[in-house]
Design a protein around this motif. Structure first.
Motif, short mmCIF file in Angstrom:
data_model
loop_
_atom_site.label_atom_id
_atom_site.label_comp_id
_atom_site.label_asym_id
_atom_site.label_seq_id
_atom_site.Cartn_x
_atom_site.Cartn_y
_atom_site.Cartn_z
N ALA A 13 0.83 -1.21 0.00
CA ALA A 13 0.00 0.00 0.00
C ALA A 13 0.87 1.26 0.00
CB ALA A 13 -0.91 -0.03 1.23
N ALA A 14 1.78 1.35 0.95
CA ALA A 14 2.58 2.58 1.08
C ALA A 14 3.54 2.74 -0.10
CB ALA A 14 3.35 2.54 2.41
N GLY A 15 4.22 1.67 -0.46
CA GLY A 15 5.23 1.75 -1.51
C GLY A 15 4.62 2.16 -2.85
N LEU A 32 10.61 -2.01 -6.25
CA LEU A 32 11.15 -3.38 -6.27
C LEU A 32 10.48 -4.19 -5.16
CD1 LEU A 32 14.98 -2.48 -6.46
CD2 LEU A 32 13.40 -2.91 -8.38
N ASP A 33 10.06 -5.41 -5.49
CA ASP A 33 9.44 -6.27 -4.48
C ASP A 33 9.87 -7.70 -4.73
OD1 ASP A 33 6.56 -5.81 -2.61
OD2 ASP A 33 7.40 -7.82 -2.90
N HIS A 34 10.08 -8.44 -3.66
CA HIS A 34 10.51 -9.84 -3.84
C HIS A 34 9.34 -10.77 -4.15
CE1 HIS A 34 9.89 -11.14 0.64
NE2 HIS A 34 8.98 -10.29 0.25
N ALA A 169 5.86 -11.03 4.22
CA ALA A 169 6.43 -10.13 5.23
C ALA A 169 7.83 -10.59 5.64
CB ALA A 169 5.52 -10.09 6.46
N THR A 170 8.73 -9.63 5.78
CA THR A 170 10.11 -9.94 6.24
C THR A 170 10.59 -8.80 7.15
OG1 THR A 170 11.30 -8.66 4.55
CG2 THR A 170 10.65 -10.90 3.93
N PRO A 171 11.65 -9.06 7.93
CA PRO A 171 12.20 -7.98 8.78
C PRO A 171 13.14 -7.05 8.02
CG PRO A 171 13.30 -10.07 9.25
CD PRO A 171 12.32 -10.35 8.15
N GLY A 364 4.85 3.74 6.01
CA GLY A 364 3.91 2.62 6.21
C GLY A 364 4.17 1.89 7.52
N GLU A 365 3.87 0.61 7.48
CA GLU A 365 3.84 -0.17 8.72
C GLU A 365 5.22 -0.45 9.32
OE1 GLU A 365 1.08 -3.51 8.43
OE2 GLU A 365 2.23 -4.47 10.01
N VAL A 366 6.28 -0.30 8.55
CA VAL A 366 7.62 -0.54 9.09
C VAL A 366 7.97 0.47 10.19
CG1 VAL A 366 8.88 0.90 7.39
CG2 VAL A 366 9.98 -1.11 8.35
N ASN A 377 -4.90 1.59 9.40
CA ASN A 377 -3.55 1.22 8.97
C ASN A 377 -3.31 1.58 7.51
OD1 ASN A 377 -2.04 0.12 11.29
ND2 ASN A 377 -3.94 -1.09 11.45
N PHE A 378 -4.34 1.39 6.69
CA PHE A 378 -4.16 1.84 5.30
C PHE A 378 -4.06 3.36 5.24
CE2 PHE A 378 -5.92 -2.34 3.63
CZ PHE A 378 -4.68 -2.74 3.16
N GLN A 379 -4.84 4.06 6.07
CA GLN A 379 -4.73 5.53 6.03
C GLN A 379 -3.32 5.97 6.39
OE1 GLN A 379 -6.89 7.62 4.66
NE2 GLN A 379 -5.28 9.15 4.90
P1 FDA Z 1 2.64 -4.05 3.08
O1 FDA Z 1 2.81 -5.23 3.98
O2 FDA Z 1 1.32 -3.78 2.47
O3 FDA Z 1 3.69 -4.14 1.89
C1 FDA Z 1 5.03 -4.48 2.08
C2 FDA Z 1 5.59 -4.98 0.77
O4 FDA Z 1 6.99 -5.16 0.93
C3 FDA Z 1 5.03 -6.32 0.34
O5 FDA Z 1 4.62 -6.26 -1.00
C4 FDA Z 1 6.19 -7.30 0.53
O6 FDA Z 1 6.19 -8.34 -0.44
C5 FDA Z 1 7.38 -6.37 0.34
N1 FDA Z 1 8.58 -6.87 1.01
C6 FDA Z 1 8.71 -7.29 2.28
N2 FDA Z 1 9.96 -7.68 2.51
C7 FDA Z 1 10.65 -7.49 1.35
C8 FDA Z 1 12.00 -7.73 0.97
N3 FDA Z 1 12.88 -8.26 1.84
N4 FDA Z 1 12.37 -7.44 -0.27
C9 FDA Z 1 11.48 -6.91 -1.16
N5 FDA Z 1 10.19 -6.67 -0.86
C10 FDA Z 1 9.78 -6.96 0.40
N6 FDA Z 1 -5.54 -2.42 7.29
C11 FDA Z 1 -6.60 -1.60 7.05
O7 FDA Z 1 -6.46 -0.38 7.20
N7 FDA Z 1 -7.79 -2.12 6.63
C12 FDA Z 1 -7.98 -3.46 6.42
O8 FDA Z 1 -9.06 -3.89 5.96
C13 FDA Z 1 -6.89 -4.33 6.73
N8 FDA Z 1 -7.05 -5.68 6.62
C14 FDA Z 1 -5.96 -6.50 6.79
C15 FDA Z 1 -6.12 -7.89 6.62
C16 FDA Z 1 -5.02 -8.72 6.77
C17 FDA Z 1 -5.20 -10.21 6.59
C18 FDA Z 1 -3.75 -8.18 7.10
C19 FDA Z 1 -2.53 -9.05 7.25
C20 FDA Z 1 -3.61 -6.80 7.28
C21 FDA Z 1 -4.70 -5.96 7.14
N9 FDA Z 1 -4.58 -4.58 7.33
C22 FDA Z 1 -5.67 -3.77 7.11
C23 FDA Z 1 -3.27 -3.95 7.62
C24 FDA Z 1 -2.67 -3.43 6.31
O9 FDA Z 1 -2.73 -4.44 5.33
C25 FDA Z 1 -1.22 -2.99 6.51
O10 FDA Z 1 -1.10 -2.12 7.61
C26 FDA Z 1 -0.71 -2.30 5.25
O11 FDA Z 1 -0.75 -3.20 4.17
C27 FDA Z 1 0.71 -1.79 5.45
O12 FDA Z 1 1.16 -1.26 4.23
P2 FDA Z 1 2.72 -1.28 3.88
O13 FDA Z 1 2.79 -0.82 2.47
O14 FDA Z 1 3.47 -0.58 4.92
O15 FDA Z 1 3.15 -2.82 3.95
#
Ligand code: FDA
Length: 392
Positions: A13-15, A32-34, A169-171, A364-366, A377-379
């Motif tokens: 979402a954030a990226g 870039l995403d894995h 998800a990864t650290p 984002g969530e990191v 969380n999406f906001q």
């Molecule tokens: P997000 O996790 O979306 O993206 C991270 C990206 O980084 C991924 O594409 C991943 O593949 C990539 N990545 C990770 N490690 C990597 C690496 N080492 N190398 C390359 N790429 C890498 N929130 C909300 O507001 N409303 C909702 O309805 C929901 N529902 C929901 C359901 C479920 C099942 C979950 C697990 C979570 C939710 N959430 C939610 C939370 C919401 O999904 C979450 O907070 C956001 O997706 C965070 O967005 P980010 O872009 O920060 O991380």
């Protein structure tokens, strides 16, 4: 070596949103995403309908060591800005409850919106790309990947938290923060079901699927929503919400948050003195829940007339403030979010750039900002991404 102004790591979402906005500012951007697919969490979210924001989103709905940090981004790119974008794309949506906005059709509408916005910004999105190392130059970064080397001026880390490793998800983000000397606050699973000790888990598992409106509280916070009894313990919105505040203590459950059972049970004894306690509770709760409560709370199932004032009052007190000590949570496997993360003290709240590392951004969530359940969380993903996009 591929040259870009901006590399964003993480096509969530954030990226994606940050990349699109930066691209539309005229920057050359690559994400870039894995993973094989972009936006996997978005697709899974909200039961497949993505609760993409909350109409009432405000800083009070977020947890962080520094509760002020999120204010700037949330006020500069608000829920109404994102709702405006959703309207521009004519994505049908509705309010489910408590300001939570969900797509009418599918979460894929939001992923399509993000990809269209990326296209508008001329963004390249590359999946199946493993990041192997990051090096800092005087005026930028080298990103080494399984697909070759990239050089960029600004590097945005948007790799999310630890929840749902199955979804990629990864650290990674925390490791990059540490590599560049930023503090990372301890992480733990949030918005996650509770597990229970055997003496509670076993009887409750027999009525899994039963739901009850409760007020669930701990640490001076409580949520009035549904609780769901499951095979493994307790879930449902009230439990997920309070789980983010839980640090091992008792959780207090008011099983009758909207009705005073003290008065009600006295009235019942007067009107139907021969009614058993179990039958009385069955008028207030699902029958199976009433039976289980008698067992797990060790109530004497006698006719109401045989229960004295003190006993009746004890029943009401217990049901209004049942203290349950979870044995733990289901952990990152099922958690919706990760609490903790990159210390906000190391970041500018205006730009999301690391204070001491020029050109390195975390969004984002990191970051150590975690929303309640309900679209928050999406906001945070949209708001933090948008502000960073103005500076990368
Ligand atoms: P997000 O996790 O979306 O993206 C991270 C990206 O980084 C991924 O594409 C991943 O593949 C990539 N990545 C990770 N490690 C990597 C690496 N080492 N190398 C390359 N790429 C890498 N929130 C909300 O507001 N409303 C909702 O309805 C929901 N529902 C929901 C359901 C479920 C099942 C979950 C697990 C979570 C939710 N959430 C939610 C939370 C919401 O999904 C979450 O907070 C956001 O997706 C965070 O967005 P980010 O872009 O920060 O991380």
């Amino acid at each position: 070596m591929i040259q870009r102004d901006v590399i964003v790591i993480g096509a969530g979402a954030a990226g994606l949103f940050c990349a699109a906005q930066a691209g539309q500012r005229g920057r050359s951007v690559e994400v870039l995403d894995h993973a094989k697919k972009v936006g996997r969490k978005i697709l899974m979210s909200g039961g497949g309908r993505c609760n993409f924001t909350n109409m009432y989103a405000a800083p009070e709905n977020f947890l962080s060591e520094n509760p002020h940090f999120c204010k700037s981004a949330l006020s500069r790119y608000t829920q109404w800005d994102f709702i405006g974008l959703v309207n521009d794309y004519r994505i049908p949506y509705h309010e489910k409850t408590l300001g939570q906005l969900f797509c009418d059709d599918s979460a894929s509408d939001i992923v399509s919106l993000l990809m269209s916005e990326c296209k508008k910004g001329g963004v390249t999105v590359t999946t199946r790309c493993e990041i192997t190392a990051i090096e800092k130059l005087d005026d930028g970064y080298i990103v080494n990947t399984s697909l070759g080397q990239y050089q960029c001026e600004s590097l945005v880390i948007a790799t999310g938290g630890l929840s749902m490793p199955k979804l990629g998800a990864t650290p990674f983000g925390y490791k990059i923060a540490e590599q560049f000397g930023l503090a990372v606050l301890p992480t733990r699973a949030g918005l996650v079901p509770f597990t229970l000790p055997p003496e509670l888990k076993t009887p409750l598992a027999e009525i899994s699927g039963v739901s009850q409106k409760v007020r669930a509280g701990c640490v001076n916070t409580s949520f009035l929503e549904d609780m769901l009894i499951t095979h493994r313990g307790l879930s449902g919105p009230a439990i997920l919400q309070i789980s983010s505040f839980w640090e091992g203590q008792d959780v207090e459950l008011d099983l009758s948050p909207e009705e005073d059972l003290h008065a009600d049970i006295q009235q019942a004894r007067q009107n139907q003195p021969n009614q058993t306690l179990k039958n009385y509770l069955a008028t207030r709760f699902a029958k199976r829940l009433a039976e289980t409560l008698i067992e797990v709370l060790s109530f004497d199932n006698m006719p109401l007339k045989q229960l004295n004032e003190k006993q009746l009052s004890n029943v009401a007190d217990t049901l209004h403030a049942w203290k349950v000590r979870p044995s733990g949570t289901e952990g990152y496997r099922t958690a919706e979010v990760t609490l903790g993360g990159v210390d906000t003290n190391a970041l500018s709240s205006k730009t999301m750039e690391a204070r001491d590392v020029k050109g390195l951004y975390f969004i984002g969530e990191v970051v150590d900002v975690t929303g309640w359940l309900g679209g928050y969380n999406f906001q945070w993903a949209w708001s933090s991404a948008w502000v960073a996009a103005q500076y990368v």
